[in-house]
Write a protein that holds these residues in place. Structure first.
Motif, PDB file in Angstrom:
ATOM      1  N   GLY B  48       0.801  -1.210   0.000  1.00  0.00           N
ATOM      2  CA  GLY B  48       0.000   0.000   0.000  1.00  0.00           C
ATOM      3  C   GLY B  48       0.839   1.269   0.000  1.00  0.00           C
ATOM      4  O   GLY B  48       0.298   2.364   0.156  1.00  0.00           O
ATOM      5  N   GLY B  49       2.157   1.121  -0.131  1.00  0.00           N
ATOM      6  CA  GLY B  49       3.011   2.297  -0.205  1.00  0.00           C
ATOM      7  C   GLY B  49       3.415   2.856   1.145  1.00  0.00           C
ATOM      8  O   GLY B  49       3.976   3.948   1.240  1.00  0.00           O
ATOM      9  N   ARG B  50       3.110   2.117   2.204  1.00  0.00           N
ATOM     10  CA  ARG B  50       3.437   2.612   3.546  1.00  0.00           C
ATOM     11  C   ARG B  50       4.772   2.089   4.006  1.00  0.00           C
ATOM     12  O   ARG B  50       5.195   0.993   3.647  1.00  0.00           O
ATOM     13  CB  ARG B  50       2.388   2.136   4.549  1.00  0.00           C
ATOM     14  CG  ARG B  50       1.178   3.032   4.657  1.00  0.00           C
ATOM     15  CD  ARG B  50       0.233   2.421   5.639  1.00  0.00           C
ATOM     16  NE  ARG B  50       0.123   0.996   5.384  1.00  0.00           N
ATOM     17  CZ  ARG B  50      -1.030   0.363   5.252  1.00  0.00           C
ATOM     18  NH1 ARG B  50      -2.145   1.042   5.338  1.00  0.00           N
ATOM     19  NH2 ARG B  50      -1.048  -0.923   5.035  1.00  0.00           N
ATOM     20  N   VAL B  51       5.421   2.888   4.845  1.00  0.00           N
ATOM     21  CA  VAL B  51       6.647   2.452   5.511  1.00  0.00           C
ATOM     22  C   VAL B  51       6.351   2.449   7.007  1.00  0.00           C
ATOM     23  O   VAL B  51       5.791   3.417   7.533  1.00  0.00           O
ATOM     24  CB  VAL B  51       7.818   3.401   5.209  1.00  0.00           C
ATOM     25  CG1 VAL B  51       9.020   3.076   6.091  1.00  0.00           C
ATOM     26  CG2 VAL B  51       8.213   3.298   3.743  1.00  0.00           C
ATOM     27  N   VAL B  52       6.671   1.358   7.667  1.00  0.00           N
ATOM     28  CA  VAL B  52       6.532   1.285   9.121  1.00  0.00           C
ATOM     29  C   VAL B  52       7.916   1.028   9.689  1.00  0.00           C
ATOM     30  O   VAL B  52       8.616   0.117   9.247  1.00  0.00           O
ATOM     31  CB  VAL B  52       5.583   0.147   9.545  1.00  0.00           C
ATOM     32  CG1 VAL B  52       5.456   0.112  11.063  1.00  0.00           C
ATOM     33  CG2 VAL B  52       4.215   0.324   8.899  1.00  0.00           C
ATOM     34  N   ILE B  53       8.303   1.863  10.645  1.00  0.00           N
ATOM     35  CA  ILE B  53       9.626   1.706  11.257  1.00  0.00           C
ATOM     36  C   ILE B  53       9.440   1.294  12.708  1.00  0.00           C
ATOM     37  O   ILE B  53       8.650   1.910  13.446  1.00  0.00           O
ATOM     38  CB  ILE B  53      10.424   3.023  11.189  1.00  0.00           C
ATOM     39  CG1 ILE B  53      10.585   3.447   9.731  1.00  0.00           C
ATOM     40  CG2 ILE B  53      11.795   2.855  11.844  1.00  0.00           C
ATOM     41  CD1 ILE B  53      11.283   4.777   9.558  1.00  0.00           C
ATOM     42  N   PHE B  54      10.136   0.247  13.089  1.00  0.00           N
ATOM     43  CA  PHE B  54      10.116  -0.221  14.479  1.00  0.00           C
ATOM     44  C   PHE B  54      11.439   0.146  15.134  1.00  0.00           C
ATOM     45  O   PHE B  54      12.493   0.133  14.504  1.00  0.00           O
ATOM     46  CB  PHE B  54       9.942  -1.744  14.524  1.00  0.00           C
ATOM     47  CG  PHE B  54       8.688  -2.220  13.851  1.00  0.00           C
ATOM     48  CD1 PHE B  54       8.696  -2.590  12.517  1.00  0.00           C
ATOM     49  CD2 PHE B  54       7.490  -2.294  14.551  1.00  0.00           C
ATOM     50  CE1 PHE B  54       7.540  -3.024  11.884  1.00  0.00           C
ATOM     51  CE2 PHE B  54       6.324  -2.723  13.930  1.00  0.00           C
ATOM     52  CZ  PHE B  54       6.350  -3.086  12.590  1.00  0.00           C
ATOM     53  N   GLN B  55      11.364   0.451  16.419  1.00  0.00           N
ATOM     54  CA  GLN B  55      12.585   0.796  17.148  1.00  0.00           C
ATOM     55  C   GLN B  55      12.774  -0.168  18.290  1.00  0.00           C
ATOM     56  O   GLN B  55      11.818  -0.540  18.985  1.00  0.00           O
ATOM     57  CB  GLN B  55      12.477   2.222  17.692  1.00  0.00           C
ATOM     58  CG  GLN B  55      13.744   2.699  18.398  1.00  0.00           C
ATOM     59  CD  GLN B  55      13.535   4.029  19.079  1.00  0.00           C
ATOM     60  OE1 GLN B  55      12.497   4.262  19.695  1.00  0.00           O
ATOM     61  NE2 GLN B  55      14.519   4.901  18.998  1.00  0.00           N
ATOM     62  N   VAL B  72       6.575   0.069  17.334  1.00  0.00           N
ATOM     63  CA  VAL B  72       6.380   1.013  16.238  1.00  0.00           C
ATOM     64  C   VAL B  72       6.950   2.371  16.610  1.00  0.00           C
ATOM     65  O   VAL B  72       6.671   2.917  17.667  1.00  0.00           O
ATOM     66  CB  VAL B  72       4.882   1.154  15.889  1.00  0.00           C
ATOM     67  CG1 VAL B  72       4.701   2.206  14.798  1.00  0.00           C
ATOM     68  CG2 VAL B  72       4.320  -0.183  15.430  1.00  0.00           C
ATOM     69  N   TYR B  73       7.742   2.887  15.723  1.00  0.00           N
ATOM     70  CA  TYR B  73       8.426   4.157  15.950  1.00  0.00           C
ATOM     71  C   TYR B  73       7.827   5.229  15.056  1.00  0.00           C
ATOM     72  O   TYR B  73       7.588   6.354  15.468  1.00  0.00           O
ATOM     73  CB  TYR B  73       9.910   3.935  15.646  1.00  0.00           C
ATOM     74  CG  TYR B  73      10.817   5.118  15.741  1.00  0.00           C
ATOM     75  CD1 TYR B  73      11.474   5.619  14.612  1.00  0.00           C
ATOM     76  CD2 TYR B  73      11.066   5.736  16.958  1.00  0.00           C
ATOM     77  CE1 TYR B  73      12.348   6.688  14.694  1.00  0.00           C
ATOM     78  CE2 TYR B  73      11.938   6.807  17.051  1.00  0.00           C
ATOM     79  CZ  TYR B  73      12.579   7.275  15.911  1.00  0.00           C
ATOM     80  OH  TYR B  73      13.441   8.336  16.003  1.00  0.00           O
ATOM     81  N   SER B  74       7.579   4.853  13.807  1.00  0.00           N
ATOM     82  CA  SER B  74       7.021   5.812  12.858  1.00  0.00           C
ATOM     83  C   SER B  74       6.313   5.068  11.738  1.00  0.00           C
ATOM     84  O   SER B  74       6.764   3.999  11.318  1.00  0.00           O
ATOM     85  CB  SER B  74       8.144   6.679  12.282  1.00  0.00           C
ATOM     86  OG  SER B  74       7.658   7.492  11.238  1.00  0.00           O
TER      87      SER B  74
END
Lengths: 242, 446
Positions: B48-55, B72-74
């Motif tokens: 879907g074009g999303r980026v999920v960043i985990f920290q 989830v960070y961002s």
């Protein structure tokens, strides 16, 4: 599925069930709307031969608004291999291969040692036999004895084309005609029925005709590829014997 | 390392799983997974074009029973679907690749790409805000200047952490075909992007121009028989990169040799095994991923059935070959029929280059220890989802009587494929993506 003759009856039953599951799985594969695979449409022309399958896939791939170039190139190359293997080769007589083999051309793919050749053909047969037997295309050539040469004195051109009958060339051609209806078909007619033009090897009886038929198909594939990537306006493709 | 027995063997444990339980949403399909250079951040891109960043949580190392969890960070929308009016085609927003830049300041930067456009994203934190303005109320309304009787100096006060992602560069209109790879150069100033037929070199600061360094488009498209499938810069030599092809070859190019690197410096290709020849030989030889080792001495390639390790000094054959799922060789026809034979699996190295990992079907993934020559098959499944549960090795029964706990080839679910995996650069933490779930596994810490 291997059925064990062991003591555990339950497992045998399980294993017996699995083939059915697998067969079912394969069937619904075509219909599962959630599947992200490319070839999803139910086969328009139900067929079990590898060649037909490949042509179908190619057609489906070309129908996409923006086909995956890698997928397309791999399909086309595979299709070429399949076509090449179905093309009888005049210099095949010395091959000690099993007589049931389809008219496999001794092209660079299979041109190694005799043992390797047999092994390769065995694996080819295995591959092809997975799809419930070969299409009818190669059989007439096979029946007519090694190396699939129908009759010695057939003249090139039209005569050879007569011999094709239900064989690959016409079969493929008919199917392609059906599949690519919206493409200017005048190129089929004039090309296919032209007398052997320059660039084709003289000699092998049904060589030129068959080559023409198959080369045309290759040319068609190439042409379609080219149209697809938009570098060539719709025009008559180059003649055979490129 | 991976495998049973032995003093140094790793036992992999389930750590976390991210994503929805029911996997019906197409947009959630994970399309890329990448750790950053420190391993603290883990990015995923989806269809879907999303980026999920985990920290990773910074845990108290002395008392930790396990390494920090990833939270989830961002989350941000990197790419949107676009319409190419000229060709009347929709451009998918699916994120094909994410690559992190090394961290230079407080902010993090990554490149994300879909089929046509690459974007540089800045991810920055905000954890304080100025308070105590003279002319503004706390809610932003302006105060009447005549009511101001005293002056004060605004001060920064802590606030809830806010992570903002902003697009800093957009590199567009340089690719006619679909981008399959991006790779950041070791100079950290340039990067390459590769599509089916061309590779372009960019400067991170310059968006209106790129240099074409490889072009394999034939003059006559009818002659097209091979496409580029992956490309990567060497980790240490900023002038060297490799690209792989659909015919199973890898070309190493030196940008110092000429502006257009159409002529390779080295060509890596293994001669075909005649006994394994079939109609599908070319398709299964098509390389789906190429990755340099961290050391830069080796590179790894993934084709449909195997993983190969190449020594850069030896072009005629790989130094190591690992069979991922050889039992599929007799099923190639069916896999061709259902298109699985075209699946593109990725592969990755661990931090010390001693173990390599890649995915397979049935949500299985495989690890190969280069030193012990042992391999292991594990499964990413919610059934093992108790933290610190050690994963049980799986085995596929190719033929004959199936043993207890083995799975027969015909029972494999070819819908469940693990195409994307990533290994933490320093620790034994791995991220494995099933269709739309992200699994994180760690080695057992005693």
């Amino acid at each position: 599925m291997m059925l064990s003759k062991g003591l555990k009856r339950k497992r045998e039953e399980e294993e017996e069930e699995e083939p059915e599951k697998e067969a079912l799985a394969v069937d619904t594969w075509w219909l599962d709307p959630r599947l992200p695979a490319v070839a999803q449409a139910p086969p328009a022309v139900p067929s079990n031969s590898l060649l037909d399958l490949s042509v179908l896939k190619l057609h489906h791939s070309l129908r996409q608004s923006e086909p995956d170039l890698r997928h397309l190139v791999l399909l086309v190359n595979t299709l070429r291999r399949i076509q090449a293997s179905m093309e009888p080769e005049a210099t095949l007589p010395s091959v000690p291969s099993p007589p049931e083999a389809p008219g496999v051309a001794a092209d660079s793919l299979l041109a190694s040692s005799d043992a390797a050749l047999s092994a390769s053909m065995a694996s080819l047969l295995e591959d092809l036999s997975h799809i419930e037997g070969l299409s009818q295309a190669p059989q007439p050539l096979v029946d007519e004895g090694p190396p699939g040469r129908p009759s010695g004195g057939a003249p090139p051109g039209l005569g050879a084309l007569d011999l094709l009958g239900p064989a690959t060339g016409c079969l493929l051609d008919d199917e392609l005609k059906g599949l690519f209806e919206d493409i200017d078909t005048s190129m089929y007619d004039s090309e296919l029925w032209a007398p052997a033009s320059e660039g084709l090897k003289p000699g092998p009886e049904d060589g030129p005709g068959k080559e023409e038929g198959l080369e045309l198909d290759e040319a068609q594939l190439d042409y379609l590829l080219d149209v697809l990537v938009g570098t060539q306006a719709l025009e008559r493709p180059p003649g055979p014997g490129r | 390392m991976a495998g049973a027995g032995g003093g140094n063997d790793i036992q992999w444990c389930f750590s976390q799983v991210k994503g929805a339980v029911d996997d019906d949403v197409a947009e959630d399909i994970i399309s890329t997974v990448e750790f950053n250079h420190s391993g603290e951040l883990l990015a995923t891109g989806d269809k879907g074009g999303r980026v999920v960043i985990f920290q990773q949580e910074q845990e108290n190392k002395i008392q930790s029973h396990s390494r920090g969890e990833y939270n989830v960070y961002s989350t941000f929308q990197s790419h949107e679907p676009e319409f190419d009016y000229l060709k009347s085609l929709e451009i998918e927003e699916k994120i094909n690749k994410i690559r992190w830049l090394p961290q230079k300041n407080a902010a993090q930067f990554l490149l994300s790409t879909n089929d046509k456009t690459i974007k540089l994203w800045k991810i920055s934190e905000r954890d304080k805000r100025p308070e105590g303005y003279n002319l503004k109320e706390e809610d932003g309304r302006y105060r009447d200047p005549t009511t101001v009787t005293t002056l004060r100096v605004p001060v920064f006060r802590p606030m809830d952490l806010m992570v903002e992602a902003s697009p800093r560069r957009i590199f567009a209109n340089a690719h006619t075909y679909h981008i399959n790879s991006i790779s950041i150069n070791s100079d950290y100033e340039t990067y390459l992007s590769a599509d089916d037929l061309r590779i372009n070199l960019w400067h991170l600061e310059i968006t209106d121009r790129s240099f074409n360094i490889v072009d394999i488009k034939p003059a006559n498209m009818e002659e097209l028989t091979e496409v580029i499938t992956a490309a990567e810069f060497h980790p240490n030599s900023c002038n060297t990169f490799v690209y792989s092809s659909s015919k199973g070859t890898i070309r190493l190019c030196d940008m110092r040799a000429s502006a257009l690197c159409d002529r390779h410096s080295k060509l890596f290709e293994e001669p075909e095994d005649p006994s394994n020849r079939s109609f599908f030989s070319e398709i299964i030889s098509s390389i789906s991923d190429v990755k340099f080792s961290h050391s830069g001495r080796y590179m790894m390639t993934r084709d449909y059935l195997s993983v190969k390790i190449w020594d850069l000094n030896m072009e005629n054959r790989p130094v190591e070959t690992y069979q991922v799922h050889e039992y599929l060789r007799s099923k190639l026809c069916s896999l061709y029929e259902n298109d699985c034979i075209f699946d593109k699996f990725e592969c990755c190295w661990n931090g010390s280059d001693s173990v390599v990992m890649t995915g397979s079907y049935n949500n299985f993934f495989r690890m190969f220890d280069r030193n012990t020559k042992r391999d292991i098959t594990l499964e990413a499944s919610r059934e093992n989802n108790k933290p610190r549960t050690v994963l049980k090795p799986r085995k596929v029964c190719a033929s004959g009587k199936r043993k207890k706990d083995e799975i027969s080839v015909d029972s494999l679910d070819f819908n469940k494929k693990i195409l994307h995996t990533a290994w933490h650069p320093k620790e034994n933490i791995i991220a494995v993506a099933t269709t739309n779930n992200l699994y994180i596994f760690q080695d057992k810490v005693n």
